[in-house]
Scaffold this motif. Structure first.
Motif: not given
Length: 813
Positions: A185-190, A194-195
Motif C-alpha cells: 500500500a505504501a509503494i502504490e501510494e508513493a 510521487h511523495a
C-alpha cells in the motif's frame, strides 16, 4: 519448465503460494515417514512370528524324540494335532527315519511349491538323528495387523495435516500478510503521489528488517537527491573553475550539445557559437583538423569506450589554444557507437610546459652525450629509460640498443655474450638482472629494492677497468654512472703491491727486533750470572776458609786426645775457635743464601712476563747488585734515591730490562774512555718521586758527554746508534721506549745537551695496565722482596715511615 514458472508467477496471493508449497511437502513428508514406520513395523512383526514358530519347532522336536524311539504312532499323531491348534501353522510334517514313515497334517499334505515359510528341525535321541519336524506357516496375520494399524494412523495423520495447514495459514497471514499489505500500500501510494512516506511497522523478524531497510532507503534516497543537487552545483563550479566544458553528441541524430563554458574557453559569449558539428570543425587548427576528424569518425567503428585527444582550436582573438578532449562512447547491442559524451579543457599551459620540458631534455641529452662519464637511469621495473653515448661505449654495447629503452636483463645478457662477466662470476649486475627476469622489479615493497648506494669495478675483456656506481631512486629504480678508472686502478694495484712488499719487510723487521730483544735479555742474564759469581764468591770463600780452619783445629784436638796430651787450655782454645768459625760460616752462608734468592728473583723476572707486586727500593738494589761486576770494571758510580715502602703492581721483568738498558747505555755512551782519560769518575743518579694520581717519576741522570741536539729526536728510533762500528745495535733505547709505553703503561722523555749530561724521565703508574691476553689478575699479595715473610706491603718496617730517601751507591769491592 517455463510453463511451470509462468503458472507459478500467475498465482495471485502469497498465501496460495504458501499452501502450494506447504501441503505437498507435508503430505509427501507424512507418507514417507508413515511408509518407513510401517515397513519397520512389518519387519518387527515378521521377526516375532518367525521366533515363535522356531521355538515351537524346537520344543516339539524334543517332545517327539521319545515317541519316535518307542514307535508310538498314536503319541506322535496327538502331538501333531496339538501343534495344528496354532492358527499361524498351516501344515505340519513329521518324518520317522527308524520306521520309514511320515505324519502330515492336514491329511492331504502340505501343498508343493507354495509360498509358505518353513521352519524345519531334526529330531535326535542320544545325539543320533531319528527323524525331523517341519512347520509351514504364513505371514497373513502380520499383514492383517499392519492394515488395521495403517487405517487408524491415516485418520490421525489427516486430522494433523488439516490442523497444521490451518495453523500455518493463520500464522502466515499474521506474520507475513499484514506487513506485506502495508508495504504494498505504501509503494502504490508513493507511485500515485510521487511523495514516498515510510511504512509504520515495527518487528524484529525478516519482514520487519525489510520494512526498516525500505524506510532507510527512502531516507537515503532523500539524502542522495540532496547530495546530487549539491554535486551538480559543485560540478558546475568545478567546470567553471578548471576552464572545462561538457559536451554530448548523438551519432544517429547528429545533435551536438555543449555546456555554456565551452565558448568561454575560446573567448566567445554563449550565444556566438551554434551547437553544430560544422562549428566545432571550423575552429580546429588546419594542421590538426584531418587527424582529429579522422579519429572522431574511427570511434564509431572501433570497440574502445574512452578516448583522449589533444589539439588546437582558434580563439576569438585569433590565437590558438590547446584543448584536451576526453570522451566516452555509449554503444548498442551490436557494438556500434550511439552516443559520445566528454569534456574539453584548456591545456595550453600544460602542453607548453611539456614542449619546454622536451626541449630541456634534448639539451640535457646533448650535454650528457658530451660528458666523459657514462650515465644510465633504470626505472622501478628495471627498464633503461635514459642513457648517454659514453655509457654505451664504456659498457661495450651499441648506443642504438640503449636508446631503445631495453630491460636491464637484456643489457646484462648482451654484456654476458661479450664476455664481460667471465672473470667475475658473482657480479652484482647478475643479481639485478635476476630480479628483472623473475618479475620482482625494484618496487617500493619488493625484496629487490635498493636501499643503499653501492659501487664496484669491472675489468672488460680488453683490459679496460670501469667503475660502476649505483644510487637508488626514491620511487624505485636507480641511476648508474660508469667511469673509466684504468689508470687509477693500475696505480692502486702498484701501490697495493708496494704495500704487500712493505708488510713483508715490516714482518721481517719485527722478527729481527724480537730476536734482538731476546739477545738483549740474554746479555742482561749474562751480566746477572757474572754478578752472581762475583758476589757469592766472597761469602762462600770466607765460609770455606773457616770450615778448613775448623777442620785443622779439630784434627789437632783429636790427635792430642788420642796421645793423651790434651790439656784444658787446648779444649778451651778449640771451643773459642769453633764458635768463631761457626759464627763466620753461618753469617757468610746466610749472606750467600740472600744473594742467591735475590739473583734468582731478578733472573726469573728477566726471563718471564709475570706480573706481581714488588717493593721498588729493594728491587732497584737487586738490579744494581746484579750489575756489580760491570760496575766494578769502571770507575763510575750509581746513586739511588728512593723512599722505602714504594710498591708497584707491575711487570718486574720489563722494569728490570728498562733499568739495565738505561744503566748500560749510560756506561757505554755517556762515559767513553776518550772523555775520561785520567780515570775521572762519572755519576749516575736514579731518583724516584711519587706523583698524584698514583704515578711515579723516575729520573735516570748522568753527568756524561750528553747527546748532540740533532740526535735527540732519534734516540728512541730502532737501529739508530752512534757506535755502529763498535758493536752498537741501536735497539737498547728503542726497547726501553716500547717496554715503558706498552708493558709498564707509562711515558718516557729525554733531556740532554752536549757536554752537560743526559736525563731520562719516566712516568709510570704504580698499577700497570693489563696486557691483552694476560691469563689472570696479578697476585696482589706477593711477598715483599725486602721482607720475604711479609705478604702485605703495609707490614713493612714501621721505623721506615717518614725517613728520608735511602741513598745507595754502587762501587767496586
Amino acid at each position: 519448465m517455463n510453463v511451470i514458472v509462468q503458472a507459478w508467477r500467475r498465482v495471485p496471493t502469497v498465501s496460495a503460494k504458501f499452501l502450494l508449497i506447504l501441503v505437498p511437502v507435508l503430505v509427501a513428508t507424512t507418507l514417507v515417514s508413515a511408509s518407513l514406520f510401517f515397513y519397520g513395523r512389518q519387519q518387527q512383526l515378521r521377526g516375532a512370528l518367525h521366533g515363535r514358530i522356531a521355538a515351537m519347532a524346537e520344543v516339539n522336536a524334543s517332545a517327539l524324540a521319545p515317541l519316535l524311539w518307542a514307535f508310538d504312532a498314536t503319541g506322535v499323531r496327538n502331538v501333531v494335532q496339538a501343534i495344528a491348534v496354532n492358527r499361524e501353522v498351516l501344515c505340519v510334517e513329521v518324518s520317522d527315519d527308524l520306521a520309514d514313515s511320515r505324519y502330515v497334517w492336514p491329511p492331504p499334505g502340505c501343498p508343493a511349491g507354495s509360498a509358505l515359510a518353513v521352519e524345519r528341525r531334526p529330531i535326535r535321541t542320544q545325539a543320533q538323528p531319528i527323524g525331523s519336524i517341519a512347520l509351514h506357516y504364513s505371514n497373513a496375520t502380520v499383514w492383517e495387523q499392519i492394515r488395521q494399524e495403517a487405517l487408524n494412523t491415516l485418520w490421525l495423520i489427516a486430522l494433523m495435516l488439516a490442523c497444521t495447514v490451518l495453523a500455518a495459514l493463520g500464522a502466515q497471514r499474521w506474520t507475513i500478510g499484514r506487513p506485506l499489505r502495508r508495504l504494498v500500500a505504501a509503494i502504490e501510494e508513493a507511485e500515485r503521489t510521487h511523495a514516498p512516506r515510510p511504512v509504520s511497522w515495527a518487528s524484529a523478524d525478516e519482514l520487519g528488517r525489510v520494512i526498516r531497510a525500505y524506510n532507510a532507503m527512502l531516507a537515503r534516497l532523500d539524502a542522495e537527491e540532496a547530495a546530487l543537487r549539491r554535486s551538480e552545483e559543485r560540478l558546475s563550479l568545478a567546470i567553471t573553475a578548471t576552464r572545462s566544458s561538457v559536451w554530448d553528441y548523438h551519432l544517429r541524430t547528429g545533435d551536438y550539445w555543449w555546456s555554456r563554458e565551452f565558448p568561454a574557453l575560446l573567448g566567445y559569449s554563449p550565444d556566438e557559437l551554434p551547437m553544430t558539428t560544422a562549428t566545432w570543425e571550423s575552429l580546429l587548427h588546419p594542421d590538426d583538423a584531418e587527424r582529429v576528424i579522422r579519429g572522431s569518425r574511427r570511434r564509431v567503428r572501433d570497440t574502445a569506450t574512452s578516448y583522449t585527444a589533444v589539439y588546437r582550436m582558434r580563439r576569438r582573438d585569433g590565437r590558438w589554444a590547446w584543448i584536451e578532449d576526453r570522451s566516452t562512447a555509449l554503444r548498442g547491442a551490436g557494438g556500434t557507437a550511439l552516443r559520445l559524451t566528454g569534456t574539453m579543457s584548456d591545456a595550453t599551459e600544460r602542453v607548453q610546459a611539456e614542449l619546454d620540458l622536451a626541449r630541456e631534455r634534448n639539451v640535457l641529452q646533448i650535454t650528457l652525450d658530451n660528458t666523459d662519464q657514462g650515465i644510465m637511469m633504470v626505472d622501478r621495473d628495471l627498464r633503461v629509460v635514459m642513457s648517454n653515448r659514453r655509457a654505451a661505449e664504456l659498457l661495450n654495447i651499441w648506443p642504438e640498443f640503449l636508446a631503445g629503452n631495453p630491460s636491464f636483463a637484456d643489457v646484462v645478457e648482451l654484456q654476458r655474450g661479450a664476455g664481460a662477466f667471465d672473470e667475475v662470476g658473482d657480479d652484482p649486475d647478475l643479481h639485478l638482472a635476476g630480479l628483472a627476469e623473475d618479475g620482482t622489479g625494484l618496487e617500493g615493497n619488493a625484496p629487490g629494492r635498493l636501499d643503499q648506494p653501492f659501487a664496484f669495478k669491472r675489468r672488460r675483456p680488453d683490459g679496460t677497468i670501469v667503475e660502476l656506481r649505483t644510487n637508488p631512486l626514491p620511487e624505485g629504480g636507480f641511476v648508474r654512472t660508469v667511469t673509466d678508472v684504468t689508470v687509477e686502478a693500475r696505480s692502486a694495484e702498484s701501490i697495493f703491491e708496494a704495500m704487500q712488499a712493505l708488510e713483508v719487510a715490516y714482518a721481517d723487521l719485527k722478527e729481527t727486533q724480537a730476536s734482538l730483544v731476546q739477545a738483549e735479555k740474554m746479555a742482561s742474564l749474562a751480566l746477572l750470572v757474572a754478578g752472581v759469581a762475583h758476589e757469592i764468591n766472597t761469602p762462600v770463600g770466607i765460609a770455606f776458609g773457616c770450615a778448613s780452619h775448623l777442620t785443622a783445629k779439630t784434627q789437632d784436638l783429636a790427635a792430642a786426645f788420642e796421645s793423651g796430651t790434651m790439656k784444658k787450655s787446648d779444649l778451651t782454645a778449640y771451643v773459642a775457635a769453633a764458635g768463631e768459625a761457626s759464627r763466620l760460616i753461618q753469617q757468610n752462608l746466610t749472606r750467600a743464601a740472600e744473594l742467591i734468592q735475590s739473583f734468582k728473583r731478578v733472573a726469573v723476572d728477566q726471563t718471564s712476563e709475570e706480573r706481581r707486586r714488588f717493593d721498588l727500593l729493594s728491587y732497584l738494589e737487586e738490579i744494581i747488585t746484579s750489575l756489580g761486576p760491570t760496575l766494578r770494571k769502571s770507575p763510575h758510580r750509581i746513586a739511588l734515591a728512593c723512599s722505602p715502602g714504594v710498591t708497584l703492581d707491575s711487570y718486574p721483568g720489563a722494569f728490570s730490562q728498562v733499568v739495565t738498558n738505561l744503566i748500560m747505555n749510560a756506561l757505554t755512551h755517556a762515559f767513553p774512555d776518550h772523555a775520561f782519560p785520567d780515570g775521572t769518575r762519572g755519576h749516575i743518579v736514579i731518583d724516584v718521586n711519587e706523583l698524584p694520581d698514583d704515578e711515579l717519576a723516575i729520573r735516570f741522570a748522568d753527568d756524561g758527554v750528553g747527546i748532540p741536539e740533532e740526535n735527540l729526536p732519534k734516540v728512541f728510533e730502532p737501529f739508530f746508534t752512534t757506535r755502529r762500528g763498535t758493536g752498537g745495535s741501536g735497539l737498547g733505547l728503542h726497547i726501553v721506549f716500547n717496554l715503558v709505553t706498552q708493558s709498564l703503561g707509562g711515558r718516557i722523555g729525554v733531556d740532554s745537551r752536549a757536554g752537560d749530561g743526559t736525563t731520562f724521565t719516566l712516568r709510570i703508574p704504580k698499577t700497570a695496565p693489563t696486557i691483552t691476553g694476560e691469563a689472570a689478575t696479578p697476585d696482589a699479595a706477593a711477598p715483599d722482596p725486602a721482607n720475604p715473610d711479609c705478604a702485605d706491603p703495609d707490614c713493612a718496617d714501621p721505623d721506615s715511615a717518614g725517613q728520608a730517601p735511602a741513598i745507595t751507591e754502587g762501587t767496586a769491592a
